[in-house]
Write a protein that holds these residues in place. Structure first.
Motif: not given
Length: 233
Positions: A51-71
């Motif tokens: 998915g596109d990292g600029l889209r919220r639905e993609t980051l949701d699939l990557a579980h960004a909501d519980r990430a400690d670090v994003l690179v």
């Protein structure tokens, strides 16, 4: 640790592999078909998010909501900044690391833009080359506090100012601490009455800016002058 990586190029995929080896939970985001094909050969399928990292639905699939670090390590500075800002403002990720592709854009990668740590590969390489040219035989083993302090090692040359002197009598730079010496295969813990000998391999913690003064204590002045003269030519 839970880590989201945006960008599946060589940097992103290598980082993902290292973190997975360390038993971290990793999700890597990528949408280029040819890159995804390679990622599926190199990494577990469950770690890859198409998915596109600029889209919220993609980051949701990557579980960004519980990430400690994003690179974010895409090849586009604008994309990296946009993702960093979203990671910090929308997902409240504690640690956001951004890759700088064009050194002229470095001034934009600030905490105000969501970037806690900016990695400027071109600048790091340039500084490393200049540093290696100026350090002579000194070798940097480890960098601490974002490069402010280095663990270095260098052999004490015959005829150097430190040869035959007690550690307590050395005019060490203020930001320098001797932590060890290797002599004929034995490890010595330097104390005030330890006398340094030629060919000792000295280990020290040195702050940036004190490398030259420390090196001059261990180098033969005649050879050091010859090296400097040769460099000027």
């Amino acid at each position: 640790m839970r880590v989201v990586i945006v960008g599946g190029g060589k940097v992103g995929s290598y980082l993902a592999a290292l973190l997975l080896e360390g038993q971290h939970e990793v999700h890597i985001v990528e949408n280029r078909p040819q890159v995804l094909s390679r990622l599926h050969r190199e990494l577990p399928t469950e770690a890859i998010v198409d998915g596109d990292g600029l889209r919220r639905e993609t980051l949701d699939l990557a579980h960004a909501d519980r990430a400690d670090v994003l690179v974010t390590v895409t090849g586009d500075d604008e994309v990296n900044l946009a993702i960093a800002l979203m990671a910090k403002t929308v997902y409240k990720i504690p640690r956001v690391i951004g890759r700088i592709n064009n050194p002229r854009n470095a001034w934009l990668f600030t905490p105000e833009m969501g970037v806690d740590v900016a990695v400027n590969q071109t600048d790091l390489l340039a500084k490393l080359i200049v540093e290696e040219m100026s350090l002579g035989d000194m070798m940097i083993l480890l960098r601490l506090r974002k490069g402010e302090i280095s663990l270095v090692t260098e052999k004490l040359e015959p005829g150097a100012p430190a040869e035959g002197k007690r550690v307590a009598d050395l005019p060490l730079p203020q930001d320098c601490l001797l932590v060890g010496a290797i002599r004929e295969g034995d490890i010595l813990v330097p104390r005030g009455d330890t006398v340094l000998q030629a060919h000792d391999e000295i280990l020290a913690l040195v702050r940036t800016g004190s490398h030259t003064a420390f090196r001059n204590l261990l180098a033969n002045p005649t050879r050091a002058e010859a090296v400097e003269a040769e460099a000027e030519d």
